[in-house]
Design a protein around this motif. Structure first.
Motif, PDB file in Angstrom:
ATOM      1  N   LYS A  70      -6.808  80.997   3.538  1.00 20.83           N
ATOM      2  CA  LYS A  70      -5.893  82.044   4.028  1.00 20.83           C
ATOM      3  C   LYS A  70      -6.604  82.964   5.010  1.00 20.83           C
ATOM      4  O   LYS A  70      -6.063  83.288   6.070  1.00 20.83           O
ATOM      5  CB  LYS A  70      -5.343  82.843   2.845  1.00 20.83           C
ATOM      6  N   ASP A  71      -7.820  83.380   4.663  1.00 19.06           N
ATOM      7  CA  ASP A  71      -8.583  84.257   5.558  1.00 19.06           C
ATOM      8  C   ASP A  71      -8.928  83.540   6.861  1.00 19.06           C
ATOM      9  O   ASP A  71      -8.888  84.141   7.941  1.00 19.06           O
ATOM     10  CB  ASP A  71      -9.860  84.737   4.868  1.00 19.06           C
ATOM     11  N   TRP A  72      -9.291  82.255   6.755  1.00 17.77           N
ATOM     12  CA  TRP A  72      -9.615  81.468   7.951  1.00 17.77           C
ATOM     13  C   TRP A  72      -8.412  81.415   8.886  1.00 17.77           C
ATOM     14  O   TRP A  72      -8.551  81.629  10.098  1.00 17.77           O
ATOM     15  CB  TRP A  72     -10.026  80.058   7.563  1.00 17.77           C
ATOM     16  N   ARG A  73      -7.257  81.129   8.342  1.00 18.35           N
ATOM     17  CA  ARG A  73      -6.042  80.977   9.157  1.00 18.35           C
ATOM     18  C   ARG A  73      -5.629  82.290   9.815  1.00 18.35           C
ATOM     19  O   ARG A  73      -5.038  82.289  10.893  1.00 18.35           O
ATOM     20  CB  ARG A  73      -4.905  80.448   8.280  1.00 18.35           C
ATOM     21  N   ASN A  74      -5.947  83.411   9.182  1.00 19.03           N
ATOM     22  CA  ASN A  74      -5.537  84.713   9.698  1.00 19.03           C
ATOM     23  C   ASN A  74      -6.602  85.390  10.553  1.00 19.03           C
ATOM     24  O   ASN A  74      -6.457  86.565  10.911  1.00 19.03           O
ATOM     25  CB  ASN A  74      -5.158  85.637   8.537  1.00 19.03           C
ATOM     26  N   THR A  75      -7.691  84.657  10.854  1.00 19.62           N
ATOM     27  CA  THR A  75      -8.803  85.225  11.606  1.00 19.62           C
ATOM     28  C   THR A  75      -9.046  84.407  12.876  1.00 19.62           C
ATOM     29  O   THR A  75      -8.918  83.185  12.866  1.00 19.62           O
ATOM     30  CB  THR A  75     -10.087  85.229  10.757  1.00 19.62           C
ATOM     31  N   SER A  76      -9.382  85.098  13.974  1.00 21.87           N
ATOM     32  CA  SER A  76      -9.788  84.410  15.193  1.00 21.87           C
ATOM     33  C   SER A  76     -11.289  84.153  15.136  1.00 21.87           C
ATOM     34  O   SER A  76     -12.072  85.089  14.961  1.00 21.87           O
ATOM     35  CB  SER A  76      -9.456  85.260  16.424  1.00 21.87           C
ATOM     36  N   HIS A  77     -11.670  82.890  15.253  1.00 19.08           N
ATOM     37  CA  HIS A  77     -13.072  82.517  15.095  1.00 19.08           C
ATOM     38  C   HIS A  77     -13.706  82.170  16.440  1.00 19.08           C
ATOM     39  O   HIS A  77     -13.096  81.477  17.261  1.00 19.08           O
ATOM     40  CB  HIS A  77     -13.199  81.317  14.156  1.00 19.08           C
ATOM     41  N   PRO A  78     -14.933  82.620  16.686  1.00 18.70           N
ATOM     42  CA  PRO A  78     -15.646  82.196  17.902  1.00 18.70           C
ATOM     43  C   PRO A  78     -15.824  80.682  17.914  1.00 18.70           C
ATOM     44  O   PRO A  78     -15.823  80.029  16.863  1.00 18.70           O
ATOM     45  CB  PRO A  78     -16.997  82.916  17.789  1.00 18.70           C
ATOM     46  N   ARG A  79     -15.989  80.143  19.115  1.00 18.13           N
ATOM     47  CA  ARG A  79     -16.196  78.709  19.273  1.00 18.13           C
ATOM     48  C   ARG A  79     -17.555  78.482  19.928  1.00 18.13           C
ATOM     49  O   ARG A  79     -18.041  79.318  20.700  1.00 18.13           O
ATOM     50  CB  ARG A  79     -15.088  78.109  20.144  1.00 18.13           C
ATOM     51  N   VAL A  80     -18.149  77.344  19.645  1.00 15.45           N
ATOM     52  CA  VAL A  80     -19.441  76.983  20.215  1.00 15.45           C
ATOM     53  C   VAL A  80     -19.287  76.759  21.720  1.00 15.45           C
ATOM     54  O   VAL A  80     -18.384  76.037  22.163  1.00 15.45           O
ATOM     55  CB  VAL A  80     -19.993  75.716  19.537  1.00 15.45           C
ATOM     56  N   MET A  81     -20.177  77.354  22.510  1.00 14.17           N
ATOM     57  CA  MET A  81     -20.143  77.228  23.964  1.00 14.17           C
ATOM     58  C   MET A  81     -21.191  76.246  24.497  1.00 14.17           C
ATOM     59  O   MET A  81     -21.065  75.738  25.605  1.00 14.17           O
ATOM     60  CB  MET A  81     -20.373  78.593  24.607  1.00 14.17           C
ATOM     61  N   ASP A  82     -22.238  75.989  23.735  1.00 14.52           N
ATOM     62  CA  ASP A  82     -23.270  75.045  24.156  1.00 14.52           C
ATOM     63  C   ASP A  82     -22.787  73.614  23.934  1.00 14.52           C
ATOM     64  O   ASP A  82     -22.031  73.340  22.994  1.00 14.52           O
ATOM     65  CB  ASP A  82     -24.560  75.269  23.369  1.00 14.52           C
TER      66      ASP A  82
END
Length: 258
Positions: A70-82
């Motif tokens: 639930k917390d994962w779905r409601n949160t914007s997560h950074p993505r790997v850029m490398d």
């Protein structure tokens, strides 16, 4: 309900319960999912990121709690850029690629259930959507990535997987398939009016959207066709100068970033 997270660099999601079945999409490190069904050694899952579903091998399933999901779905997560990096803790080192998710990343570590993993590479800014210039810079990282039906990784990607990953890294979640992505954005009525970052869509003889690419300067287009490559677009479609022929018939152009 049961939930899980991808704890490997990339996991294939298949159309049926067999290692020989079509790969419909892939799951990248850090993506959460909901379990819909089980059949022997196979688990039918639905990704929290885009709602896509498919079957995975039960050996590649890592459970998470309902609260974590639930917390994962409601949160914007950074993505790997490398292009390539690792996450690690005292127990293991996991190779990950561009576009992977960094759940609950604080600038140094990420959290999966109650375990913390260290990440020292570049990450996107989850709270601030990218500019067009940044989007094109992200897209350029995928040049020469080989085409793979259902692929979403730097080592194999399809046309809509490419556009979904580039826009996702830049803070805009597109659906998985080109025929779904075409419903987003505002129409650009003439090919001569395109701007960098616009999405161009292409249809088959029956009128079905089957291909998509990202517009660049000078009526060039970056798309996954054999590999992620740059070709020229005009009112007829994509022209491949190497093969001296048109490869795709233009249907519509959409602008996501206004």
């Amino acid at each position: 309900m049961e939930y899980g997270i991808c704890l490997l660099s990339v996991v294939p999601m298949r159309a049926e319960t067999s290692d020989k079945a079509e790969i419909v999409t892939q799951m990248l490190f850090g993506e959460c999912y909901e379990i819909l069904n089980r059949d022997g050694n196979w688990i039918n899952i639905q990704l929290a990121s885009d709602g896509y579903s498919g079957w995975i091998d039960f050996k590649q399933h890592t459970p998470v709690t309902a609260d974590y999901f639930k917390d994962w779905r409601n949160t914007s997560h950074p993505r790997v850029m490398d292009l390539l990096q690792v996450v690690s803790n005292g127990e293991s080192r996991i190779p990950i690629g561009i576009g992977s998710y960094l759940p609950f990343f604080d600038g140094m570590s990420l959290r999966i259930n109650d375990k913390s993993y260290v990440y020292n590479g570049r990450a996107s800014n989850a709270s601030s959507p990218a500019t067009t210039a940044q989007l094109l810079k992200v897209a350029a990282n995928f040049i020469k990535a080989p085409y793979l039906w259902g692929g979403k990784s730097i080592f194999g990607i399809d046309c809509s997987g490419f556009t979904q990953q580039v826009f996702g890294i830049c803070g805009y979640q597109l659906p998985r398939d080109a025929y779904q992505q075409v419903n987003h954005g505002d129409e650009v009525h003439f090919a001569t009016q395109t701007q960098p970052g616009d999405l161009a869509y292409f249809s088959n003889e029956e009128g079905r959207i089957i291909h998509v690419g990202i517009m660049l300067e000078g009526n060039q287009i970056m798309h996954a066709h054999g590999e992620v490559r740059i070709d020229t677009l005009d009112h007829n479609g994509v022209y491949n100068a190497e093969r001296k022929r048109y490869s795709h018939q233009l249907r519509i152009i959409k602008r996501i970033f206004l």
